[in-house]
Design a protein around this motif. Structure first.
Motif, PDB file in Angstrom:
ATOM      1  N   ASP A 153       0.729  -1.018   0.091  1.00 40.90           N
ATOM      2  CA  ASP A 153      -0.172  -0.142   0.107  1.00 40.90           C
ATOM      3  C   ASP A 153       0.713   1.161  -0.028  1.00 40.90           C
ATOM      4  O   ASP A 153       0.296   2.263  -0.089  1.00 40.90           O
ATOM      5  CB  ASP A 153      -0.736   0.065   1.027  1.00 40.90           C
ATOM      6  N   SER A 206      -7.244  -6.221  -5.071  1.00 41.85           N
ATOM      7  CA  SER A 206      -6.669  -4.690  -5.243  1.00 41.85           C
ATOM      8  C   SER A 206      -6.731  -4.152  -6.908  1.00 41.85           C
ATOM      9  O   SER A 206      -7.119  -3.157  -7.189  1.00 41.85           O
ATOM     10  CB  SER A 206      -5.613  -4.370  -4.591  1.00 41.85           C
ATOM     11  N   ASN A 218      -9.424  -1.839  -8.613  1.00 38.24           N
ATOM     12  CA  ASN A 218      -8.710  -0.557  -9.309  1.00 38.24           C
ATOM     13  C   ASN A 218      -9.434  -0.255 -10.462  1.00 38.24           C
ATOM     14  O   ASN A 218      -9.241   0.755 -11.064  1.00 38.24           O
ATOM     15  CB  ASN A 218      -7.431  -0.677  -9.359  1.00 38.24           C
ATOM     16  N   THR A 267      -1.598  -0.714 -10.916  1.00 38.24           N
ATOM     17  CA  THR A 267      -2.395  -0.366  -9.573  1.00 38.24           C
ATOM     18  C   THR A 267      -1.475   0.243  -8.644  1.00 38.24           C
ATOM     19  O   THR A 267      -0.641  -0.490  -7.666  1.00 38.24           O
ATOM     20  CB  THR A 267      -2.972  -1.695  -9.129  1.00 38.24           C
ATOM     21  N   LYS A 302      -1.614   2.866  -2.583  1.00 34.14           N
ATOM     22  CA  LYS A 302      -3.136   3.941  -2.162  1.00 34.14           C
ATOM     23  C   LYS A 302      -2.616   4.745  -1.127  1.00 34.14           C
ATOM     24  O   LYS A 302      -3.295   5.714  -0.756  1.00 34.14           O
ATOM     25  CB  LYS A 302      -3.917   3.169  -1.792  1.00 34.14           C
TER      26      LYS A 302
END
Length: 408
Positions: A65, A117, A121, A189, A192
């Motif tokens: 992340d 994830s 996304n 991706t 985050k």
């Protein structure tokens, strides 16, 4: 989401669960036949899933992340996993095998969150689009089981005698290498979380959602979730060796009925949830574990084979009605502030702590009822059946019914 992206995500899910289903289902049978492992050692091997589930949040929260694209980490983890699969394939004793499977599961369990994830996304409406992509994971698991039993015959009596189940690691190692390389072609991706943002360990582990345990209903649900994972562990650890030992043909392929059932009852879950409510739905899931194990205890390979097949087919009710309903309930109780933390806490408690205890208990009981190399399976299955029944009764008596809206 265009068709190219839809194909990429679907193929990613297919390989992700083909890999898991391609070795984990027959692991107990492989260890007992190829490496002469004891039931306690089987418990150690299966417990690596729990250790992976406990450590996975740190890999995701501290690395994925913050610093690297999810698809790149996914690629690296699966390439490393391919090497470990090859090392497991070459292992000739449990002492050599165990470190490899432990490291592998620590690397694999985070990929379950990473594929989600990457998928989310790319989706404008995950509630509608994700199920189409995710079902290819279940198809991958089913295909792996069918290949093992009906194409390669690795789990046939002759195949087990010749030690052919070790080829499951070679097959999944190739699939892992393929997914590792394919991951680098997936849509980007990015991280985050700002890498400079302060690390909050309690948030990563979902511990800030512990405040929800002040609610007596949620506390009872939380404790029930941990306890029901003890009988759940018996199925993962003992079902395939049980079927193989009593002489069921193509046990790994037969167990794919459970995944087909999972898809069916996932589709039926909204109806049951709206018709009967949360409490009755989750109770049905708990009681299904008791019924399943009673069917295993009294079924056989002759005229009562249908009992074993029904027991396997109950997987959809056992899993979907309890775990998916539980996720929906947790989501509704947590609200926006603790939504992610609460799901993380439940996952840590169930797949981490609950199943860690369950695998240990399953190993102890299986070892106790093993006489001269043969298990007394009827006695073994009565323990998880009784335990699941006790959990269900306690939940029925003390959980106060709540009206929970079904949200996919």
């Amino acid at each position: 989401m265009n068709n190219k992206t839809k194909f990429q995500l679907s193929f990613m899910m297919f390989l992700e669960f083909f890999i898991w289903g391609g070795w984990f289902v027959s692991l107990g049978t492989f260890l007992g036949n190829n490496l002469q492992a004891t039931d306690a050692q089987l418990a150690m091997a299966f417990s690596t899933q729990s250790w992976g589930a406990i450590i996975a949040p740190f890999i995701i929260g501290l690395i994925a992340d913050r610093y690297f694209n999810a698809e790149r980490i996914l690629g690296v983890l699966h390439l490393m996993g391919a090497v470990l699969m090859y090392l497991m394939y070459q292992s000739t004793d449990f002492a050599t095998f165990y470190p490899y499977v432990l490291i592998y599961m620590i690397l694999y369990m985070p990929t379950l969150a990473l594929v989600n994830s990457v998928s989310f996304n790319q989706m404008s409406d995950p509630a509608k689009q994700f199920s189409f992509v995710r079902v290819f994971g279940t198809i991958g698991w089913i295909v792996a089981g069918l290949l093992i039993s009906y194409v390669f015959f690795w789990d046939s009596p002759e195949g087990r005698e010749a030690g052919l189940l070790k080829n499951t690691f070679l097959m999944t190692g190739v699939a892992s290498a393929l997914l590792g390389l394919f991951s680098f072609t997936l849509p980007k991706t990015p991280p985050k979380v700002n890498r400079n943002e302060k690390v909050d360990i309690s948030e990563i582990l979902g511990l800030d959602a512990l405040k929800l345990l002040k609610d007596k209903n949620f506390l009872l649900f939380f404790i029930s979730s941990v306890l029901i994972c003890i009988p759940l562990a018996f199925y993962y650890q003992n079902a395939n060796p049980f079927l193989a030992e009593i002489g069921v043909e193509n046990p790994t392929g037969l167990m794919t009925i459970g995944q087909g059932s999972e898809v069916l009852f996932m589709l039926l879950l909204p109806y049951f949830f709206k018709k009967f409510g949360f409490k009755k739905t989750i109770l049905a899931g708990m009681l299904a574990w008791t019924v399943r194990y009673l069917l295993f205890a009294y079924g056989d390979t002759g005229e009562l084979l249908f009992m074993l097949i029904i027991g396997i087919a109950l997987h959809g009710i056992c899993y979907d009605f309890f775990f998916v309903s539980g996720q929906i309930y947790t989501n509704s109780k947590a609200g926006e502030k603790y939504k992610s933390s609460a799901q993380g806490l439940i996952t840590l408690a169930t797949y981490g702590v609950g199943m860690l205890i369950g695998f240990w208990v399953a190993g102890k009981i299986a070892d106790y009822f093993k006489i001269e190399g043969v298990h007394e399976w009827q006695n073994i299955w009565m323990y998880p059946a009784g335990f699941a029944l006790v959990v269900a009764i306690l939940f029925m008596l003390f959980f106060k019914n709540e009206k929970i809206a079904y949200k996919s």
